[in-house]
Design a protein around this motif. Sequence first.
Motif, PDB file in Angstrom:
ATOM      1  N   LEU A 133     -11.694   0.366  -6.785  1.00  9.66           N
ATOM      2  CA  LEU A 133     -10.378   0.430  -6.140  1.00  9.66           C
ATOM      3  C   LEU A 133      -9.694   1.752  -6.465  1.00  9.66           C
ATOM      4  N   ARG A 134      -9.163   2.378  -5.429  1.00  6.64           N
ATOM      5  CA  ARG A 134      -8.341   3.564  -5.661  1.00  6.64           C
ATOM      6  C   ARG A 134      -6.930   3.091  -6.031  1.00  6.64           C
ATOM      7  N   SER A 135      -6.120   3.987  -6.550  1.00  6.26           N
ATOM      8  CA  SER A 135      -4.814   3.553  -7.056  1.00  6.26           C
ATOM      9  C   SER A 135      -3.907   3.013  -5.952  1.00  6.26           C
ATOM     10  N   ASP A 136      -4.234   3.296  -4.680  1.00  3.70           N
ATOM     11  CA  ASP A 136      -3.402   2.774  -3.593  1.00  3.70           C
ATOM     12  C   ASP A 136      -4.138   1.732  -2.759  1.00  3.70           C
ATOM     13  N   GLU A 137      -5.061   1.024  -3.415  1.00  4.31           N
ATOM     14  CA  GLU A 137      -5.782  -0.029  -2.711  1.00  4.31           C
ATOM     15  C   GLU A 137      -5.582  -1.375  -3.405  1.00  4.31           C
ATOM     16  N   ILE A 173     -10.780  -5.023   1.194  1.00  2.00           N
ATOM     17  CA  ILE A 173      -9.887  -4.130   0.463  1.00  2.00           C
ATOM     18  C   ILE A 173      -8.965  -3.430   1.451  1.00  2.00           C
ATOM     19  N   ASN A 200       0.941   4.047  -2.789  1.00  2.47           N
ATOM     20  CA  ASN A 200       0.610   5.406  -2.367  1.00  2.47           C
ATOM     21  C   ASN A 200       1.716   6.378  -2.765  1.00  2.47           C
ATOM     22  N   GLY A 205      -6.207  -0.424   2.178  1.00  3.51           N
ATOM     23  CA  GLY A 205      -5.796   0.881   1.678  1.00  3.51           C
ATOM     24  C   GLY A 205      -4.993   1.596   2.740  1.00  3.51           C
ATOM     25  N   PRO A 206      -4.570   2.816   2.475  1.00  2.00           N
ATOM     26  CA  PRO A 206      -3.752   3.558   3.450  1.00  2.00           C
ATOM     27  C   PRO A 206      -4.460   3.727   4.795  1.00  2.00           C
ATOM     28  N   ILE A 216       0.838  -1.204   0.000  1.00  2.00           N
ATOM     29  CA  ILE A 216       0.000   0.000   0.000  1.00  2.00           C
ATOM     30  C   ILE A 216       0.871   1.250   0.000  1.00  2.00           C
ATOM     31  N   TYR A 273      -8.535  -1.375   6.423  1.00  2.00           N
ATOM     32  CA  TYR A 273      -9.331  -2.278   5.603  1.00  2.00           C
ATOM     33  C   TYR A 273     -10.766  -1.827   5.494  1.00  2.00           C
TER      34      TYR A 273
END
Lengths: 770, 346
Positions: free
Chosen positions: B229-233, B207, B45, B209-210, B41, B213
């Motif tokens: 999904l975000r680009s950092d997930e 999922i 990120n 992410g930063p 992650i 979960y």
Amino acid sequence: MDDKFAVVGKRLPRVDAVAKVRGEATFVPDIQLPGMLYVRFLRSPHSHARILKINTKTAQKLPGVRAILTHKNVPKIHPRNKLEYLLCETMHYAGDEVAAVAAETKEIAEEALKLIKVEYEVLPAVYDAEEAMKPDAPLVHPEHGSNLYHGVAGCTPDGWLVVDIGDVAKGFTEADFIIENTYETPMQYTCSPMPRAVVCQWTGNKLTCWADTQTPQRVWYDLARCLGIPQSDVRLICRCVGSYGAKEPDKAAVLTALLARRTGRPVKTEFSREEDFIVTHRRLDYKTQGKMGVKKNGTITAVYNRVISNFGNDSLVPLGVLATSATKTFIMLYRSQNVKFEGCSVLTNTTQHSAMLGFGDPEANLCMERLIDEAAERVGMDPVEFRLKNCVRYGDKAYNRERLLLGQDPHWGIVGSDIDMQECIRRAAETADWKNKWKGWATPMEVNGSRRRGIGVSIGMHHCLYIEYSAVVRMNQDGTANVLSGAVEIGQGCATAIVQVVAETLGLRYEDVSATMADTAATPVGFGNVGSMGTSSAVTAAKYAADDARQKLLEIAARELGVKTADLDIKDRMILVTGQPEKRMPVATACTKGFQVIGVGLNPHPDTIKDEKTGEILQHYAVAAVVAEVEVDTDTGALSVLRMSSANDCGRAINPTNVENQIDLGITLGNGWIRSENFVIDRSTGVMLNPNLLDYKLMTILDVPKQDDVKKSILELPSAWGAYGAKGFSETAMVAVAPAIANAVYNAIGVRIRGAHFTPERILEALGKL
Amino acid sequence: MKRLPLVEQETISEDLILLSKYWDKQKHVEHHNAGTVEEAISLLNWNAGEAQVIAGGVDLVHLMKTAVRRPRVLVNIKKISSLAAIKEEADELKIGALATIHDIEVSPIIKGKYRLLAEAAHSIAAAQVRNMATVGGNLCQHVRCWYYRRSQVTGQSFFCYRKGGEQCYAIAGNNTYHAIIDGGECHAVCPSDMAPALIALAARVKIAGPDGYRLLPLDEFYTNLGNVLRSDEIITEIQIPSPKPGTKQRFRKFRLRKAIDFAISSVAATITTEADRVSDARIVLGGIAPTPYRAICAEASIKGKVITESVAEAAVTAAVGEAVPMSMNAYKLPITEALVRRAILE
């Protein structure tokens, strides 16, 4: 199988099998030479455009780039009698070569492509053959004057190939029924297991070229002519794996040689699969208007076919495919006094067409055999009986494709006694249990809910060219032999057949003979492995060479043993004297005493091969009959081919396993051609949309009938020209496959599909479910 | 005082400027092995938007070869071994995102209680691909639209809506394999076979992410142009509740070939019956819409009923009620109808 042979007719493992399985066989991309450069091509994004400006200066400065070729700095030459130059100012299809970059690595060459700046003037383009025939259609090659290709002597000035026998108009008036329909056949990608590759290296002013081609003589000649050097300075070494017709690196070989000369370095060109799809030649597609007159008793009174095909932007065999259809399937396959053929090929801004397995006969046959089936139904005859009554047979007039292309009377010679179509039909019907399974026209064998089973039959023919070909057999001191042949091993087993025939002739064992194929510095140069001529021509020449070597060995032995050559025979490496078992001499001894025994073989001119009974010149054909059993799910349109019976004549099966493998190939390609493969060209841009092996759907092993459900019959009626009566047949094995499936689908669902594809979509459409 | 120019402007040619820009560019993709989810992650990120997760690489490597995707950084999560487990815990099946399709195909737990998943897994591609491909990758794979995928390497790509362009080329072009439902701006279909099967089993995705979960029903994972999904997930796990007793699971996939083919249409269904009446049903269609399509109307139409041919027929009609085929894909309709009918009746 004949017991009089020791090597021929035996199921021996292929000579190249072990090396290929162990990964030791070298293909062209495996060749690595010190200092070698790699080529990438910049390709046209437009299907018709003129290059206004092209700037390669920036790309040239990229470290590692060694040479860039564009239309500005390559000679204005046509690789063959083609419509396009090596590199043109005008792009004729999406994917056409704009520039070629040679660099230290493939990656650098690819980067350099991005730095080449091109300004195009986009021109109007046309992709569909019938569209391109319209008077206001854009011209693909304005200098050709018309979109109807008319570059051969045998066609009319406006591009039509015509064969007219008897009087069709009269024939139709004599008919009780006239059947008339339009049938289509699809394009097909050759899909060789290996995309094209070429390596070129100059030593002084001599060129060595490794190419994966099936036509060495043509590539060799083209290289010398385009480069302006004598043929003696060009060494062409053919390495090939699978070809199916399209392996002629016409432009790529010359451009690679030019880049190698310019840089003074060895250069390798290797197509990606995607490039191979876009650039490699495809099978011609047909739209055929077929018309047939039949009497109530099943006699065919007239046959008329009018074909329009999509030429693409260029071809290595202009009108050759059409001429093959015209002189074989459309004219000869069924006997009638009155037959007419008219066909044209229309230039479009799509990728070029060329040879592909069957070369016109599968295309013609998929039209003709559906028409015949409809005729048989109209008459109310069993389709097997109808074919038995009307099919081609020994003694029928034969027609020659080359003569038609040259504008001469195409009638030439007769059909030999080596074909027996009726027996092929009987065998296929028998192995398929036709008698019990055929329930009548449009009556499925079985109905189970939405699933309907049907059975269908088809016949087919194709040439197996016998031409002048030569070979050399060199005897070694230890009694082994090397065959030098100009033929190429393209995966079909030509080298194996050559070794078997030579070993048999010389009384040696299979492992005593080694074959060197297609290297212009070592072997005679063969026309190539096209038109199923590997066995018909190349193996025959090897037999003549082996006969010559054998005669020389016998002369040496006769002298040493004090007997006549007529009394000698060779068996299992030993020269024996008939009736005197104590007198003998090992072949090795004869070889040593003879010091250098060389046998040379050259096939006699085809016109000297005559029928024993009638004295007529013989033409060279193989025939086949196929019965297919299918199941159609009428809810989803899913089509399964459950069983197939294929009966083929091949003169003599030199290696029955290889013969069966070729039958399998025909079945797989024939299935894929109409069931799943589809050459998708975008209607608005002309770009091929599916140049990959996921979207271009070749049949998998799960989609064709299982081995137990494929009945293969081999008829062995000796040919008059071949080694031990053998002849080629590989392409014929495909010709009857697709139409048998088509006719079986009709039997299952009761609706005729006359289009090109037998996909779920087309079947649902035929069933009125769309 | 007159200043002397350091470099004479005229000597810098246009192509040198171009080349210098070229030399400044990073040539090779940066490849990082993430040892933990947190590390992955953080790498994603840090390289926001320019990084791409790689596991099996089945889809991504091909996209990169054809230059459709050009990530600057690859974050390899294949080394996070904890993400590969398949285990059953308290009425819930947990499949790690790195479990391969082959793992799912052969898992005894899945073959027993979650047969639908094993069947869907078995229908995917070919053995070699199933050995490499992960379930997370299968859910996140890109569409197979031939306009979107057309390689730039041979200079014939299409700058389509999905790539930020103005139009969907499939509308006027060849749309044989495109959507018949919910086309919207992009008519490509969600190619995943696992997705309809998992949705039919009411799966949720976990999922990471930063910010930690989150859990999401797989129904809500997809959007018309991809997923949430975000680009950092990344997806770390899929959780599937145990099917209720008396639940029938059916997976039907239609394709041209028996192997190496995506679905022209597919149906995944779970139908629970109590005393002969349908108490619960999930019917999910694949290959016909930009996302896996839950045929809610069809589900509703069979609930509370005894399954008969006429009930099934009503469900079939309801399932494709929203379908509007394009110019070349009307054939998908009867096929989908047949699959739904068979999934309910067989």
